[in-house]
Each structure stands twice: as structure tokens, then as C-alpha cells.
Design a protein around this motif. Structure first.
Motif, mmCIF file in Angstrom:
data_model
loop_
_atom_site.group_PDB
_atom_site.id
_atom_site.type_symbol
_atom_site.label_atom_id
_atom_site.label_comp_id
_atom_site.label_asym_id
_atom_site.label_seq_id
_atom_site.Cartn_x
_atom_site.Cartn_y
_atom_site.Cartn_z
ATOM 1 N N ASP A 119 0.832 -1.212 0.000
ATOM 2 C CA ASP A 119 0.000 0.000 0.000
ATOM 3 C C ASP A 119 0.864 1.259 0.000
ATOM 4 O O ASP A 119 0.553 2.250 -0.702
ATOM 5 C CB ASP A 119 -0.940 0.018 1.210
ATOM 6 N N ASP A 120 1.955 1.238 0.798
ATOM 7 C CA ASP A 120 2.859 2.394 0.834
ATOM 8 C C ASP A 120 3.534 2.595 -0.520
ATOM 9 O O ASP A 120 3.759 3.728 -0.961
ATOM 10 C CB ASP A 120 3.915 2.200 1.922
ATOM 11 N N VAL A 122 2.304 1.679 -3.504
ATOM 12 C CA VAL A 122 1.292 2.184 -4.442
ATOM 13 C C VAL A 122 1.100 3.682 -4.251
ATOM 14 O O VAL A 122 1.046 4.451 -5.234
ATOM 15 C CB VAL A 122 -0.041 1.427 -4.248
ATOM 16 N N THR A 123 1.034 4.115 -2.992
ATOM 17 C CA THR A 123 0.868 5.551 -2.717
ATOM 18 C C THR A 123 2.041 6.349 -3.259
ATOM 19 O O THR A 123 1.865 7.413 -3.880
ATOM 20 C CB THR A 123 0.735 5.784 -1.198
ATOM 21 N N MET A 124 3.266 5.860 -3.055
ATOM 22 C CA MET A 124 4.449 6.578 -3.531
ATOM 23 C C MET A 124 4.478 6.618 -5.056
ATOM 24 O O MET A 124 4.805 7.661 -5.661
ATOM 25 C CB MET A 124 5.714 5.924 -2.978
ATOM 26 N N GLN A 126 1.913 6.481 -7.102
ATOM 27 C CA GLN A 126 0.881 7.401 -7.573
ATOM 28 C C GLN A 126 1.327 8.854 -7.422
ATOM 29 O O GLN A 126 1.069 9.698 -8.294
ATOM 30 C CB GLN A 126 -0.425 7.172 -6.814
ATOM 31 N N THR A 127 2.025 9.144 -6.322
ATOM 32 C CA THR A 127 2.556 10.497 -6.131
ATOM 33 C C THR A 127 3.555 10.842 -7.233
ATOM 34 O O THR A 127 3.552 11.959 -7.768
ATOM 35 C CB THR A 127 3.237 10.614 -4.755
ATOM 36 N N ASP A 130 1.611 11.579 -10.358
ATOM 37 C CA ASP A 130 0.929 12.874 -10.257
ATOM 38 C C ASP A 130 1.901 14.040 -10.417
ATOM 39 O O ASP A 130 1.514 15.107 -10.933
ATOM 40 C CB ASP A 130 0.209 12.983 -8.902
ATOM 41 N N ALA A 196 -4.151 -1.543 -7.870
ATOM 42 C CA ALA A 196 -3.574 -0.196 -7.833
ATOM 43 C C ALA A 196 -4.334 0.671 -8.820
ATOM 44 O O ALA A 196 -4.894 0.171 -9.800
ATOM 45 C CB ALA A 196 -2.088 -0.232 -8.195
ATOM 46 N N ALA A 211 9.793 3.031 -0.069
ATOM 47 C CA ALA A 211 8.537 3.047 0.680
ATOM 48 C C ALA A 211 8.735 2.576 2.119
ATOM 49 O O ALA A 211 8.207 3.175 3.068
ATOM 50 C CB ALA A 211 7.496 2.176 -0.029
ATOM 51 N N ARG A 215 8.581 5.083 5.442
ATOM 52 C CA ARG A 215 7.486 4.757 6.363
ATOM 53 C C ARG A 215 8.028 4.546 7.774
ATOM 54 O O ARG A 215 7.450 5.001 8.771
ATOM 55 C CB ARG A 215 6.763 3.494 5.873
ATOM 56 N N THR A 246 8.891 12.806 -2.162
ATOM 57 C CA THR A 246 8.714 13.504 -0.885
ATOM 58 C C THR A 246 9.084 14.973 -0.936
ATOM 59 O O THR A 246 8.647 15.759 -0.085
ATOM 60 C CB THR A 246 9.559 12.838 0.213
#
Length: 466
Positions: A119-120, A122-124, A126-127, A130, A196, A211, A215, A246
Motif C-alpha cells: 500500500d505504501d 502504491v501511494t508513492m 501514484q505520487t 501525479d 492499484a 517506501a 514509512r 517527498t
């Protein structure tokens, strides 16, 4: 003042943690599809030593070492063995923990697993998409766009033009630039996958550490460590994706231990020239392996050979022999400990630290056999000093007699277990009492031929394996 060689700066730098008296350190761990080899052992022992010494200096250390439990090699090995991925990885994680414990390594404070951190990741990813640093290719894979990070190559000292000239693109890759690296692999039939926003699949290797490290330790932390072979591309890619995701500086100090070499080649699973920790521990006491690793500076090549392991065993035997009958109750000698800390503060110079240890062993052996009472009394202080230095390195802390009597697995079944040796010594003692010196000498020779050394003192016979 503690100084650490920072790979990124290519020089030693005074160590100043981000938060006073607190150190956050991440070390790349193992991909668990096989038993750990001696190269892995070096990573475990080196960063265990670093953690122990930082704590000795009063720092509160958070030591994180990850586990890669999903990977192409893991999938292939599980299929080859006709077992589940989980069964394979759990078996080798247990074996890794057993090896680390045998080598005297404390467990890391945190040991995140890749499969528990998707999950971490996938979030990274996607960032990064973006923010324009990553893209989804026509084949469904997601790649990091290296051209969006202008400091790519700084850690390893490589230039984009040179890297691009030597880059290879696999047939099934759809990336825009040969240097772009995969963050997410699109799902394939039969492979494990996770949902994802950019399509089901599984993480690439590099994104895992970014990730898991951020975290556990935050976006900016003190030390990142690992083997020299990870400097490029793994750590280079970590910096790029982490800082782009980040907006923060990633790591203050990069530490890389040198290769283990055999026949002038890097020891590795991919080259097929590796020795597992279990294989070596079948012939050598685990503490001998730890000594062998720490007797070379962590950044230097470590030359694996039976001769070097034999030399390590001889040195450690001398250490334990000195302690076996050493007087107790002394106080560590501050001047000696000061010298010890001085060399350890110079980028964890364990070879020089061990040289100081053996100076104490020499002095302890001289004093404890001296005919002068005042010198014999001083022996206890040198024994205490030796123990204090050994405690920091986690060497020489076991039971001396147990170490000196340890036998390799190859000695099993030859009739020379401890009980058999004790029986022969009893027979020899009886022969000596009866003045049957021919039998006494024959038994001593038999034991010596089998690698058992007898020591007679004050009417008592003790033994150790040579």
C-alpha cells in the motif's frame, strides 16, 4: 568525534545526526529465495557492529532492515520447487534469522516485509505519477522517468550520457528512455498481484526500499547502508524516486561495505561461486566467521579462503585461551579504552581495534604467569579491559571452555565427541598414576593426531581442540 565515510561525499565526514543522540538507520536486507551466503553475513555483521557501537556511544538507534519477500527470483524458485511463495519465503526468513543469531547479530528494531508494505509503495508510485516523475507504459508497467531528476548518478559518480550509452532494453520493456526503471510490473497470469489505480500488478524492487524506509524512519534520515553492489543502480534509484516523491533530502550518510571475494571474483548467488553461512558454520564456529568479517575494514574487500578462516580461528582460540584462566575483579584501563574508541570513531576501524585487543591478550598472558605478585594482580585489569573491548564487538563473550572444545560437524561420528575425549583423558590419568608413561604418551599422541590438545597444570588435565 565520530567520522563516517560517506559514499555520496566520497570522503569521511563528522557524524552529526539529525536529532541529537538519536540515529535512524536503514539497511537493505535479503531477498529470501535461498540460504544466506557469506556476502549476506558481512552485511549483517557489519551493520550489527555499527549499531552496537553507536549505542555504546550513547545514541538511541532505530535500526531497520527490510525483507524482500516478493521478487522474480522468488516466484521462479517457488515454481521450480512446486511450493507456495509464502512457504518458500517463510522457510528462508527463519533460516536467515537463525544465521544472524548464530553470528552474534542482534535483530533489527524493525524488519518490514515488502508484501506487507505494498500500500505504501502504491501511494508513492501514484505520487510520482501525479508529479510528472513516472508514467504508465503501453505494456501496463509503470516507470520512473530518470530525465526528471537532474542529480541522477551523483551517488555512484556516473554521468547520464555514459549510462545511456551502456544501457540495455529488454524485449518486453516499453520504457521511453533506456535508463528509466520499473516501479510497478503489470499483472501476469499466475503471478501474485495487488490492486492499484494504475493497474493491478506487483512492485519493482527499487520502490520497496524507498517506501519501507520512509514509512519507518521518515522522509529524511541519518544513515542508509548496504553492500557495495547496491550502490548502482539500486541506491541511485532509491534517491531519485524518494526525493521526487517527498520533496525532501533522502539520506545524510551512505555506508557501503565491500565485496566478499573468492578467486578474485565477487562472491554472489548470480555467479554461482558462493558459500552459504550454514555451509561455513558446519566447518567453523560461528564466532570465527564474525571475527573473520570484523578483522577486515568494512569498506575493504573481504577475501574468503580456508586459510583466512583458519587464521581467524587461531586468533580467537588465543583470545579464549587467555580468558580461560584469567583473574577476575579488575577494572578496565581507561587509557586503553580511550585508544580503542579513537580507532572505532575513525569510520569503525575494527582491524585497528582488534590489534589493540591482541595487545591486551599479549599483556594478559605475560602478567598472569609472572612470578611477581604485583604483576599477577594487574592481570585482572587487563582481563577486564579485554572483556570491555570484546563486549562492544560482541567477540570473546562466550564460555571459553565451550569455544575451545567446539568441533565441526565433520568431526561427528569419528569417536571423538566430548565424552570419548574425557574417557581417554581418564585412561591417561590412570596410566600416569601407575607410572605407565608409554600408555600415557600414546594416548596424548592419539588425541593430538585427532586435533585435541591437552594441557597439564597443577595435577589437572584440561583439553581443547586445536
Amino acid at each position: 568525534m565520530l567520522v563516517i565515510y560517506d559514499t555520496h561525499a566520497r570522503q569521511k565526514r563528522e557524524f552529526v545526526p539529525l536529532n541529537p543522540n538519536e540515529v535512524r538507520m536503514y539497511v537493505c536486507g535479503m531477498t529470501v529465495y535461498d540460504r544466506c551466503h557469506i556476502g549476506h553475513a558481512r552485511v549483517m555483521v557489519v551493520f550489527d557492529m555499527v549499531t552496537r557501537y553507536l549505542r555504546e556511544r550513547g545514541y538511541q538507534v532505530t535500526y531497520v532492515r527490510n525483507i524482500t519477500d516478493i521478487d522474480d527470483k522468488i516466484i521462479a524458485r517457488a515454481a521450480q520447487n512446486k511450493e507456495s511463495i509464502q512457504a518458500l519465503t517463510e522457510r528462508f526468513i527463519t533460516a536467515m534469522h537463525d544465521d544472524a543469531a548464530a553470528l552474534g547479530c542482534q535483530p533489527p528494531d524493525l524488519e518490514p516485509r515488502a508484501t506487507e508494505s505494498v500500500d505504501d509503495m502504491v501511494t508513492m508510485i501514484q505520487t510520482l505519477i501525479d508529479r510528472g516523475h513516472a508514467y504508465r507504459a503501453d505494456n501496463g508497467d509503470v516507470y520512473f522517468d530518470v530525465s526528471t531528476f537532474d542529480r541522477y548518478g551523483e551517488l555512484s559518480g556516473r554521468h547520464l550520457e555514459d549510462l545511456r550509452a551502456g544501457a540495455r532494453v529488454e524485449v518486453d520493456e516499453a520504457k521511453s528512455d533506456p535508463l528509466d526503471f520499473v516501479l510497478w510490473k503489470a499483472a501476469k497470469p499466475g503471478d501474485p498481484s495487488w490492486p492499484a489505480p494504475f493497474g493491478s500488478g506487483r512492485p519493482g524492487w527499487h520502490i520497496e526500499c524507498s517506501a519501507m524506509s520512509t514509512r519507518a524512519l521518515g522522509n529524511h534520515f541519518d544513515i542508509h547502508g548496504g553492500g557495495q553492489d547496491l550502490q548502482f543502480p539500486h541506491h541511485e534509484n532509491e534517491i531519485a524516486q524518494s526525493e521526487c516523491a517527498t520533496g525532501c533530502h533522502y539520506v545524510n550518510y551512505w555506508m557501503h561495505n565491500g565485496f566478499v571475494r573468492i578467486n578474485e571474483e565477487k562472491m554472489s548467488k548470480s555467479l554461482g561461486n558462493f558459500f552459504t553461512v550454514a555451509e561455513v558454520m558446519a566447518r567453523y564456529h560461528p564466532e570465527v566467521i564474525r571475527f573473520f568479517i570484523l578483522n577486515s575494514h568494512y569498506r575493504s574487500p573481504l577475501n574468503y579462503s580456508e586459510q583466512n578462516l583458519d587464521a581467524a580461528r587461531t586468533s580467537l582460540t588465543r583470545w579464549y585461551t587467555a580468558l580461560k584462566d584469567a583473574p577476575v575483579g579488575g577494572q578496565p584501563i581507561e587509557a586503553v579504552l580511550s585508544n580503542f574508541h579513537e580507532v572505532m570513531c575513525d569510520d569503525f576501524n575494527t582491524p585497528e581495534a582488534l590489534a589493540l585487543v591482541f595487545e591486551q591478550i599479549t599483556e594478559l598472558n605475560r602478567l598472569k604467569t609472572s612470578e611477581q605478585a604485583d604483576e599477577r594482580a594487574r592481570a585482572a585489569d587487563h582481563a577486564a579491559t579485554l572483556q570491555a573491548m570484546g563486549r562492544i564487538l560482541n567477540l570473546g563473550q562466550g564460555d571459553a571452555e565451550a569455544f575451545l572444545r567446539w568441533a565441526p560437524e565433520s568431526a561427528a561420528g569419528n569417536g571423538l565427541d566430548d565424552a570419548a575425549i574425557e574417557q581417554k583423558i581418564a585412561e591417561r590419568t590412570a596410566a600416569r598414576k601407575n607410572k605407565d608413561f608409554a600408555t600415557s604418551d600414546r594416548i596424548r599422541d592419539e588425541l593430538q593426531a585427532a586435533g585435541v590438545i591437552l594441557e597439564d597444570s597443577a595435577g589437572v588435565t584440561t583439553w581443547r581442540r586445536g
